[in-house]
Design an enzyme around this catalytic site. Structure first.
Site, short mmCIF file in Angstrom:
data_model
loop_
_atom_site.label_atom_id
_atom_site.label_comp_id
_atom_site.label_asym_id
_atom_site.label_seq_id
_atom_site.Cartn_x
_atom_site.Cartn_y
_atom_site.Cartn_z
N GLY A 1 0.81 -1.33 -0.12
CA GLY A 1 -0.08 0.09 -0.12
C GLY A 1 0.92 1.18 -0.07
O GLY A 1 0.37 2.27 0.32
N HIS B 1 8.95 5.32 5.23
CA HIS B 1 8.18 6.22 5.94
C HIS B 1 6.97 5.62 6.47
O HIS B 1 6.81 4.30 6.23
CB HIS B 1 7.44 7.42 4.93
CG HIS B 1 6.48 6.66 3.85
ND1 HIS B 1 6.81 6.24 2.81
CD2 HIS B 1 5.00 6.88 4.06
CE1 HIS B 1 5.83 5.79 2.22
NE2 HIS B 1 4.64 5.87 2.95
N HIS C 1 4.00 -4.43 31.92
CA HIS C 1 2.66 -3.91 31.53
C HIS C 1 2.61 -2.34 31.41
O HIS C 1 2.73 -1.51 32.45
CB HIS C 1 1.84 -4.24 32.85
CG HIS C 1 0.34 -3.83 32.73
ND1 HIS C 1 -0.42 -4.81 31.72
CD2 HIS C 1 -0.37 -2.70 32.87
CE1 HIS C 1 -1.43 -4.07 31.93
NE2 HIS C 1 -1.63 -3.02 32.52
#
Lengths: 335, 335
Positions: free
Chosen positions: A158, A165, A239
């Site tokens: 895509g 980038h 976490h």
């Protein structure tokens, strides 16, 4: 025998069907990189892009001129726009709102390079730190609730330009995949009082079958219910629900781990096109006890797309245990 | 101004961003059809495929020989297998089961043709009736709960052979996209006491903006929160949750409507690659008051893929009102 596996977080079933590997052309695509005829992302071509939002620069260099290392600009063809009111409205059974938000492009290096895997570790660290800086900044806008950072590498993934980038879309809503993870993780937390991502990390470290890299503070692994061949996740062991709360020290290590992972995928799969997406908690929550941010990488291999479009149902011809073993065995040098 | 639209059934937000149409190469791909060097689906080549499960044949012709019009065979590289026990088991936080199910290929015509849009209406009707026959048959297997019928047309849409065919995957679980629709539709039904699909049909017929074809018993339209440019749905106006409960009379009309729709897409978009998927209720329910089966078509246009992989978040550069208008204006002849 093919196996149906359930994603423990969102409840999505995936078929792991190694027999399908025998299918003609089922495998490998080299990223179709072509040197762009004109590269607007190159150092010196700053006037070919919209003015920069942020750049890490040599001291004394001017904005929108040479001398930068990583540079952020608004997307020239934005999916969302930062100006305007966030008007919410309905029309019969339908709901809509103005497309208020941010759509930015992070140019990862001043020279022409197609794959982030070939950037230096320091360069990759700065890109990660730019992500963090942009999220911290955009989070201040009360209209916006979630930041999605992603990369399309290679035309088949895509990308419309080959120069390395990534992109940032900051939304007034939470994307459904992230919302489903949040919902699934909250359900688990209510039932067991633990973060499902922590349980997953523990189980992966105990069995080791799906581990690609075990770094002090990050785990790289191919998830149990991988939707795609060689799907690979990077997750912090401690976490943390929000990517933008990452520390300098965390980025030091993440830079190494991400480079190693992308390099392994490049070498193992002959420089494939790929996407990555950072899943992180919405802005409007403080640190969530039930969620952990992570980066999901999807190589785009030929012949495996198609059916999942519109069905949300995935057939993966490569067991994650096989993919992880293959990736573990690839040696990479850094820089 | 881009617009964020919420899918009323599953709650997925989509960005409708017409500005992005200006993007280089944002549009149109011709399906890359090549005449397969050897076509195992051609009449006369029956011995190149596994033995047939079902075929509509000339009276007196032998199974696995010439004389058929539509033919169903097991997929040579199946994602699921019909033999074996459906053993469900867990491993720590992970759940899995054997990949028991059916994976069949429906060969839609005995001669070489790449796009179903160019088959005769009668031929398309027989393909639809084969779908129904296979679902009715597989539904008897108590291990199986859902049948997913889909088509990959063109290499870029995931087809590995160019000869017109579709596929059927019958699963021991419900695919998550269908489950999400069922959940969303049930929630609406509990709140309002109506089927959301019926409300949607009424609203579409009232506004007409997104209507492509208004046939006596079927509506063809581009949905409000279309994920992809020219995404098009075909839905029966009368409430029916299961495709396999379609009548002979329904198929008569559906054949015409499907041919018209595919032909419009072919002419409007220069023979694009596409996928379609039939969403239908699980086997283990009787007719559901809150759900309506429908067929979703997704043309695969260049430059619009990428970001939605792994994010579940879609950017669509073509407003469905524009797509519907464009498709309405394409004239098609039948046969």
């Amino acid at each position: 025998m093919p196996e149906l596996r359930k994603d423990p977080i969102v409840g999505r079933w995936v078929i792991i069907a190694p027999e399908r590997l025998a299918r003609p052309n089922a495998y490998t695509t080299r990223a179709d990189h072509q040197k762009d005829a004109f590269d607007p992302f190159l150092e010196g071509n700053e006037d070919a892009t919209p003015p920069e939002i942020l750049a890490y620069r040599q001291p004394g260099s001017d904005a929108n001129g040479p001398g930068w290392r990583v540079r952020v600009i608004p997307n020239k063809f934005p999916a969302l726009k930062i100006e305007g009111e966030l008007t919410k409205r309905g029309d019969g059974i339908y709901d809509m709102m103005n497309g208020v938000g941010a759509h930015e492009v992070i140019i990862e290096c001043p020279h022409f390079e197609t794959n982030m895997s070939r950037l230096s570790v320091d360069n990759i660290r700065e890109v990660m730190w730019v992500y963090r800086d942009r999220l911290v900044d955009l989070k201040k806008d009360p209209r916006l609730v979630h930041g999605l950072i992603f990369k399309n590498s290679g035309r088949q993934a895509g990308a419309s330009l080959d120069h390395c980038h990534s992109q940032l879309i900051v939304n007034p809503i939470v994307p459904i995949n992230v919302q489903e993870e949040l919902d699934g993780a909250l359900e688990f937390y209510r039932y067991r009082g633990r973060c499902i991502f922590s349980d997953m990390i523990q189980q992966e470290l105990a069995t080791e079958d799906r581990v690609v890299i075990d770094s002090p503070n990050f785990l790289v692994f191919c998830p149990f219910a991988s939707r795609f061949p060689f799907e690979t996740w990077i997750i912090p062991k401690a976490h943390k629900s929000h990517f933008e709360d990452v520390t300098r020290q965390g980025i030091e290590e993440l830079g190494v781990v991400l480079k190693q992972t992308l390099r392994k995928l490049e070498l193992a799969l002959d420089d494939p096109p790929y996407n990555y997406v950072i899943h992180t908690a919405p802005f409007d929550h403080k640190d969530l006890p039930h969620y952990t941010w992570h980066l999901e990488i999807f190589p785009r291999l030929a012949g495996v797309a198609g059916f999942e479009w519109g069905s949300g149902f995935y057939i993966n011809p490569v067991a994650p245990e096989e993919a992880a073993k293959f990736l573990r065995d690839v040696d990479v040098d850094l820089d």
